[in-house]
Design a protein around this motif. Sequence first.
Motif, PDB file in Angstrom:
ATOM      1  N   LEU A 103      10.433   4.437  -5.448  1.00  0.00           N
ATOM      2  CA  LEU A 103      10.322   5.896  -5.409  1.00  0.00           C
ATOM      3  C   LEU A 103      10.493   6.456  -6.815  1.00  0.00           C
ATOM      4  CD1 LEU A 103      12.507   6.748  -2.260  1.00  0.00           C
ATOM      5  CD2 LEU A 103      10.012   6.700  -2.426  1.00  0.00           C
ATOM      6  N   VAL A 104       9.657   7.389  -7.185  1.00  0.00           N
ATOM      7  CA  VAL A 104       9.723   8.010  -8.506  1.00  0.00           C
ATOM      8  C   VAL A 104       9.926   9.509  -8.337  1.00  0.00           C
ATOM      9  CG1 VAL A 104       8.270   6.240  -9.548  1.00  0.00           C
ATOM     10  CG2 VAL A 104       7.211   8.280  -8.590  1.00  0.00           C
ATOM     11  N   GLY A 105      10.103  10.165  -9.464  1.00  0.00           N
ATOM     12  CA  GLY A 105      10.283  11.612  -9.420  1.00  0.00           C
ATOM     13  C   GLY A 105      11.715  11.981  -9.084  1.00  0.00           C
ATOM     14  N   GLN A 106      11.872  13.122  -8.473  1.00  0.00           N
ATOM     15  CA  GLN A 106      13.197  13.657  -8.219  1.00  0.00           C
ATOM     16  C   GLN A 106      13.475  13.744  -6.726  1.00  0.00           C
ATOM     17  OE1 GLN A 106      13.880  17.316 -10.324  1.00  0.00           O
ATOM     18  NE2 GLN A 106      12.969  16.573 -12.231  1.00  0.00           N
ATOM     19  N   ILE A 107      14.763  13.736  -6.385  1.00  0.00           N
ATOM     20  CA  ILE A 107      15.166  13.987  -5.003  1.00  0.00           C
ATOM     21  C   ILE A 107      15.029  15.493  -4.777  1.00  0.00           C
ATOM     22  CG2 ILE A 107      16.991  13.755  -3.295  1.00  0.00           C
ATOM     23  CD1 ILE A 107      18.252  11.637  -5.141  1.00  0.00           C
ATOM     24  N   PRO A 108      14.239  15.917  -3.794  1.00  0.00           N
ATOM     25  CA  PRO A 108      13.994  17.356  -3.640  1.00  0.00           C
ATOM     26  C   PRO A 108      15.240  18.114  -3.167  1.00  0.00           C
ATOM     27  CG  PRO A 108      13.013  16.141  -1.844  1.00  0.00           C
ATOM     28  CD  PRO A 108      13.498  15.116  -2.816  1.00  0.00           C
ATOM     29  N   GLU A 109      15.334  19.348  -3.583  1.00  0.00           N
ATOM     30  CA  GLU A 109      16.450  20.197  -3.171  1.00  0.00           C
ATOM     31  C   GLU A 109      16.486  20.386  -1.660  1.00  0.00           C
ATOM     32  OE1 GLU A 109      18.947  21.611  -4.677  1.00  0.00           O
ATOM     33  OE2 GLU A 109      18.519  21.080  -6.754  1.00  0.00           O
ATOM     34  N   THR A 110      15.308  20.319  -1.038  1.00  0.00           N
ATOM     35  CA  THR A 110      15.235  20.585   0.406  1.00  0.00           C
ATOM     36  C   THR A 110      15.848  19.477   1.250  1.00  0.00           C
ATOM     37  OG1 THR A 110      12.992  19.683   0.309  1.00  0.00           O
ATOM     38  CG2 THR A 110      13.218  22.079   0.284  1.00  0.00           C
ATOM     39  N   ILE A 111      16.347  18.419   0.626  1.00  0.00           N
ATOM     40  CA  ILE A 111      16.999  17.370   1.409  1.00  0.00           C
ATOM     41  C   ILE A 111      18.206  17.925   2.149  1.00  0.00           C
ATOM     42  CG2 ILE A 111      18.592  16.530  -0.380  1.00  0.00           C
ATOM     43  CD1 ILE A 111      17.885  13.668   0.589  1.00  0.00           C
ATOM     44  N   SER A 112      18.721  19.045   1.674  1.00  0.00           N
ATOM     45  CA  SER A 112      19.862  19.678   2.338  1.00  0.00           C
ATOM     46  C   SER A 112      19.488  20.217   3.713  1.00  0.00           C
ATOM     47  CB  SER A 112      20.433  20.800   1.476  1.00  0.00           C
ATOM     48  OG  SER A 112      19.443  21.787   1.223  1.00  0.00           O
ATOM     49  N   GLY A 171       0.832  -1.205   0.000  1.00  0.00           N
ATOM     50  CA  GLY A 171       0.000   0.000   0.000  1.00  0.00           C
ATOM     51  C   GLY A 171       0.859   1.244   0.000  1.00  0.00           C
ATOM     52  N   THR A 172       0.694   2.071   1.012  1.00  0.00           N
ATOM     53  CA  THR A 172       1.438   3.321   1.098  1.00  0.00           C
ATOM     54  C   THR A 172       2.063   3.433   2.485  1.00  0.00           C
ATOM     55  OG1 THR A 172      -0.518   4.502   1.894  1.00  0.00           O
ATOM     56  CG2 THR A 172      -0.146   4.472  -0.494  1.00  0.00           C
ATOM     57  N   TYR A 173       2.941   4.390   2.624  1.00  0.00           N
ATOM     58  CA  TYR A 173       3.473   4.719   3.944  1.00  0.00           C
ATOM     59  C   TYR A 173       2.930   6.088   4.327  1.00  0.00           C
ATOM     60  CZ  TYR A 173       6.871   6.840   0.770  1.00  0.00           C
ATOM     61  OH  TYR A 173       7.457   7.532  -0.259  1.00  0.00           O
ATOM     62  N   PRO A 174       2.691   6.305   5.627  1.00  0.00           N
ATOM     63  CA  PRO A 174       1.972   7.517   6.033  1.00  0.00           C
ATOM     64  C   PRO A 174       2.889   8.725   6.196  1.00  0.00           C
ATOM     65  CG  PRO A 174       2.380   6.134   7.936  1.00  0.00           C
ATOM     66  CD  PRO A 174       2.941   5.395   6.747  1.00  0.00           C
ATOM     67  N   ASP A 175       2.343   9.896   5.898  1.00  0.00           N
ATOM     68  CA  ASP A 175       3.068  11.138   6.153  1.00  0.00           C
ATOM     69  C   ASP A 175       3.301  11.349   7.638  1.00  0.00           C
ATOM     70  OD1 ASP A 175       3.240  11.709   3.479  1.00  0.00           O
ATOM     71  OD2 ASP A 175       1.417  12.945   3.451  1.00  0.00           O
ATOM     72  N   GLU A 176       2.486  10.672   8.478  1.00  0.00           N
ATOM     73  CA  GLU A 176       2.604  10.863   9.924  1.00  0.00           C
ATOM     74  C   GLU A 176       3.974  10.474  10.467  1.00  0.00           C
ATOM     75  OE1 GLU A 176      -1.759  10.769   9.190  1.00  0.00           O
ATOM     76  OE2 GLU A 176       0.010   9.772   8.400  1.00  0.00           O
ATOM     77  N   ILE A 177       4.732   9.659   9.707  1.00  0.00           N
ATOM     78  CA  ILE A 177       6.086   9.329  10.165  1.00  0.00           C
ATOM     79  C   ILE A 177       6.904  10.604  10.361  1.00  0.00           C
ATOM     80  CG2 ILE A 177       8.259   8.218   9.471  1.00  0.00           C
ATOM     81  CD1 ILE A 177       6.668   5.977   8.239  1.00  0.00           C
ATOM     82  N   ALA A 178       6.591  11.620   9.562  1.00  0.00           N
ATOM     83  CA  ALA A 178       7.326  12.879   9.655  1.00  0.00           C
ATOM     84  C   ALA A 178       7.136  13.573  10.990  1.00  0.00           C
ATOM     85  CB  ALA A 178       6.894  13.814   8.520  1.00  0.00           C
ATOM     86  N   SER A 179       6.123  13.163  11.759  1.00  0.00           N
ATOM     87  CA  SER A 179       5.888  13.792  13.063  1.00  0.00           C
ATOM     88  C   SER A 179       6.726  13.173  14.167  1.00  0.00           C
ATOM     89  CB  SER A 179       4.409  13.704  13.425  1.00  0.00           C
ATOM     90  OG  SER A 179       4.015  12.350  13.581  1.00  0.00           O
ATOM     91  N   THR A 231      11.109  17.885   6.362  1.00  0.00           N
ATOM     92  CA  THR A 231      10.763  18.992   7.249  1.00  0.00           C
ATOM     93  C   THR A 231      10.542  18.546   8.681  1.00  0.00           C
ATOM     94  OG1 THR A 231       8.428  18.721   6.667  1.00  0.00           O
ATOM     95  CG2 THR A 231       9.716  20.268   5.352  1.00  0.00           C
ATOM     96  N   GLY A 232      10.161  17.270   8.890  1.00  0.00           N
ATOM     97  CA  GLY A 232       9.817  16.830  10.228  1.00  0.00           C
ATOM     98  C   GLY A 232      10.904  16.086  10.970  1.00  0.00           C
ATOM     99  N   LEU A 233      11.752  15.352  10.247  1.00  0.00           N
ATOM    100  CA  LEU A 233      12.730  14.476  10.895  1.00  0.00           C
ATOM    101  C   LEU A 233      14.065  15.195  11.022  1.00  0.00           C
ATOM    102  CD1 LEU A 233      11.816  11.135   9.069  1.00  0.00           C
ATOM    103  CD2 LEU A 233      10.878  12.077  11.195  1.00  0.00           C
ATOM    104  N   LYS A 234      14.126  16.161  11.883  1.00  0.00           N
ATOM    105  CA  LYS A 234      15.303  17.011  12.006  1.00  0.00           C
ATOM    106  C   LYS A 234      16.476  16.292  12.673  1.00  0.00           C
ATOM    107  CE  LYS A 234      13.658  20.733  10.147  1.00  0.00           C
ATOM    108  NZ  LYS A 234      14.206  21.238   8.872  1.00  0.00           N
ATOM    109  N   LYS A 235      16.190  15.238  13.481  1.00  0.00           N
ATOM    110  CA  LYS A 235      17.257  14.529  14.177  1.00  0.00           C
ATOM    111  C   LYS A 235      17.736  13.291  13.408  1.00  0.00           C
ATOM    112  CE  LYS A 235      15.772  15.900  18.837  1.00  0.00           C
ATOM    113  NZ  LYS A 235      15.394  15.414  20.196  1.00  0.00           N
ATOM    114  N   LEU A 236      17.159  13.044  12.238  1.00  0.00           N
ATOM    115  CA  LEU A 236      17.447  11.815  11.503  1.00  0.00           C
ATOM    116  C   LEU A 236      18.917  11.769  11.070  1.00  0.00           C
ATOM    117  CD1 LEU A 236      15.588   9.434  10.690  1.00  0.00           C
ATOM    118  CD2 LEU A 236      15.612  10.359   8.380  1.00  0.00           C
ATOM    119  N   THR A 237      19.582  10.688  11.448  1.00  0.00           N
ATOM    120  CA  THR A 237      20.972  10.485  11.030  1.00  0.00           C
ATOM    121  C   THR A 237      21.110   9.359  10.007  1.00  0.00           C
ATOM    122  OG1 THR A 237      21.391   8.923  12.839  1.00  0.00           O
ATOM    123  CG2 THR A 237      21.808  11.262  13.278  1.00  0.00           C
ATOM    124  N   TYR A 238      20.095   8.491   9.921  1.00  0.00           N
ATOM    125  CA  TYR A 238      20.183   7.283   9.088  1.00  0.00           C
ATOM    126  C   TYR A 238      18.898   7.161   8.280  1.00  0.00           C
ATOM    127  CZ  TYR A 238      20.701   2.217   8.130  1.00  0.00           C
ATOM    128  OH  TYR A 238      20.819   0.979   7.537  1.00  0.00           O
TER     129      TYR A 238
END
Length: 1020
Positions: free
Chosen positions: A234-243, A185-193, A219-226
């Motif tokens: 995954l399709v489309g492009q890697i967003p610029e905001t990944i920085s 199915g899909t994965y939820p946006d709520e993971i970002a919280s 935007t939500g996972l500010k502490k993510l190291t891994y």
Amino acid sequence: MPKLTSRAHPVHFLFLFFLPFFLNHAESQQLQAQEQQILSRLRHYWENLPTLSHWASPNSSSSHCSWPEITCTDGSVTGLVLANKGVSGTVPSFICELGNLTTLDLSYNNIPGGFPTVLYSCSKLEHLDISQNYFVGSVPSDIDRMANLQYLSLAANNFSFDIPPAIGRLSQLKDLYLYQNQFNGTYPDEIASLSNLEALGMAYNRKFRPSTFPVKFITGLKKLTYLWMADMNLVGQIPETISNMEALQFLDLSMNPLSGKIPSGIFTLKNLSEIYLFANNLTGEIPQRIESLELSVIDLSENNLTGKIPDGFGKLDKLQSLVLIYNQLSGEIPESLGRLPALTDVRLFSNNFSGTLPPDFGRYSPLEGFEVNSNQFTGPLPENLCLAGKLTGVAAYDNDLTGELPESLGKCDSLRIVTVSNNRLSGKIPEGLWTSLNLSTVKLDNNDFSGELPDRISWNLSRIEINNNRFSGNIPAAINAWKSLVVFEASNNLLSGPIPVGLTDHPLLTTLSLGQNNLSGNLPETIVSWKSLTMLNLSHNKLSGPIPEKIGSLPVLRQIDLSDNQLSGHIPSQLGLLLLTFLNLSSNRLTGKIPDELENSAYSSSFLSNTGLCASNPTAVQLKACNGGSRGSKEVSSNTLIFIVLAIASASLTVIIIGAYIPKIYQNRKPDSNYTWKLTPFHRLEFTESNILSGLIEQNLVGSGGSGKVYQVPIHQSGGFVAVKRIFNTRKLDYKLEKEFLAEVHILGKIRHLNIVKLLCCISSENSKLLVYEYMENRSLDQWLHLKKRQSNSNDVLLDWPKRLKIAIGAAQGLCYMHHDCSPPIIHRDVKSSNVLLDSEFNAKIADFGLARILIKPGEVDTMSAVAGTFGYIAPEYAHTTRINAKIDVYSFGVILLELATGREPNDGTEDMSLAEWAWRHMQEGNPIWDALDKEIREPCYLDEMSCVFRLGIICTGTFPSARPSMKEVLQVLQKCLSRLDIRVQKNTRDEVSATPLLRNSKREQALLDEDSSLLCRTY
């Protein structure tokens, strides 16, 4: 009477002081007794697991806190780690009666059923790992009831449907691993919280519905190291905001259909240490701004990247591995790359790079691998590639390099492979290179090298390819000391003198090509020793005398080219007994009648410009007729009459058949020409699509199985063959075959290794799929070991023990590469002797990857819905649980080792036992190993090495996967066996001792010779 006064005794005060301690101790004792009883119930519930036999009963005086699976805090159980204990039952509810439990690890077991919601009662649980089991169904929508979880791993199960939004409400989570499930199915946006999340692994959920990169995570996972999201559709492009993910240290988005450019800010993530973007559809240039100075691994391979390597890469002092292969990158390599202090792995091949290679490569770093082949580099190779003494391989072929080979390569004992073919390199070969201890392969073709061939070479050197150079002088008389020689190609040089008799003393030699030199004299009569030779090319020399009769006794010889010499006399009749695929005796001085077996159109150009030759059927071979006089006329007249009568009868019958069946033929026919074919190459091809399609005829069929037919297709341009595996269905290709096809293409199209069969290309149409492989002249190991026993009239010779040991090492090297050097590692799942193919030099190559699966990380397992494999080779845990990891390949390889040592087939035990079970029983009953070894090849001088391989096979086929060695450890033992064997052979050959520095100088090798053979396997 005196007045009585009340006075407390001091003992009373002590009692009152210690009373709380006594009460606490009593409570603690009671709690420990209760916990020990719960643990005893747990073991009993799981049917008294033998892996937990050390757990004592509740009445035992030993404390459960001393058991290795238990962690206690203040005398109470807080941690229960039962990973890889063979648990096969469900999780009982009473486990939560361990009221202080904070950590529960049930990974790597066989637990079935749905998510264990009974764990909701474990109110203090913070760490839950149920990965690598057989859980199915959906993840509960109320999983957020486990509110204290900080670590959750559901990886490598069979969970399906959507990932529930409730996951995003586990606010304390720091680590979340959901990789390798069946989520469709899909994965939820709520993971970002999950604002505290530090590690997120969702990779290898390829059934996810196609979705774009989750921008909300950024935007939500500010502490993510891994962040691990490989192979997630995954399709489309890697967003610029990944920085913006400033804490990120590990990023893997590989094997997705991502497109567009690499975000310009991705290398500004200052904490980033590893980045994997390989196998996507990324385009454009690599970002030039580099601030991620912690980077140790950069893998951008298998994309469509263009432009130059950023100069900023030269500032990455911690960079160890740079992999940019299979792109369209161009320009020069920044010189600063050569000065990086930690660099060990440089892979830049198959691009459009140009200019000179940075001269400092290897000067400042412990370089191990250097692969720059298939580019447009000019100038010399860097001089200091092996300065640190760790270099194992140099691949620089297909460039425009000039100058001489670096002298440092002559002082590099770690070196195994040097391939610099197709350049303009010149000068002499550094003397020390030939004798480098570990060197196995030297490919110097198509250059301008000069000098004479050495008297001495490395004991391990098996492949020498120096065609099209300017080597001169005689072939050394001491060439008999080149004991490991398997391939010797030195055509189109300036070699002169006779062919030394010592060259025939090479039973492992499979390819000898010395054409276009100035060799003279007679062919040696002692060529009977060439029992492994499959190809002989001595054309365009000045050889004279007769063709030795013994050439017809070489059992596997398939190609002979003796053209353009001065050979004379008759063609030996024994030559007609060989199963030749190529023969050229043209332009000699041969006389007499050619052997009857050679009088067919397959050899129509084999005898040209030999005026003294004749044939009974001259038109087939372009020779004059041997028959003459009246007798010949009568025979011709009679034969002609018979031929005319037969031709008329045949033509009449053909007309009748065609008239009766041609409507049905046209009604049912679906020719391949009606379909559009797509060719996808993985190597440079010497053939076209039409060459392959025209060769798919019944005469070229060499085998068939459950997944298709295999053809041996001739390639006219090169005079050789390719093997074509065809998967065909007149309706629609079924799912299983489609899956196997995609698996083979996906794996074999990308990996490159000497001991893995080479997939040249794939060709597909609407109703048919073709895999085109390199042709393996000596078929499979299975046929060499067992065909003679199945077919009493087989003419195949037996493999002697040195050759069997070398085949074992080659196959082990292929599997070791798959398990330990591929990222992610590859598990074959169908290792067997029929999937170990042997080329013309008896090099072993692993084949048939239709059942292979790519794992996530080393040591992690995958689960499959059905067992795949072959009886006799299937590991017991796989047969019962369909659970796979690298150890199932080790088990199967152990069976091959037992086949090599005993000569028995995998199901050739006694009664209902397999070979592995028979071998275990043989050892348990105390029988001598000598009795188990193959009687047809066993010799006292091989006893130690054969015994060691037999023992190693038993160890590899152990019941418990954890007790089996890794393929890297298996390879090390086999290499020790080979070293020991080589030393013994050299020691027993008196005239070679002076030519072998290994024996003269190495006390370590002499010690290896003297030690007891059991030491080789003592580690296990």
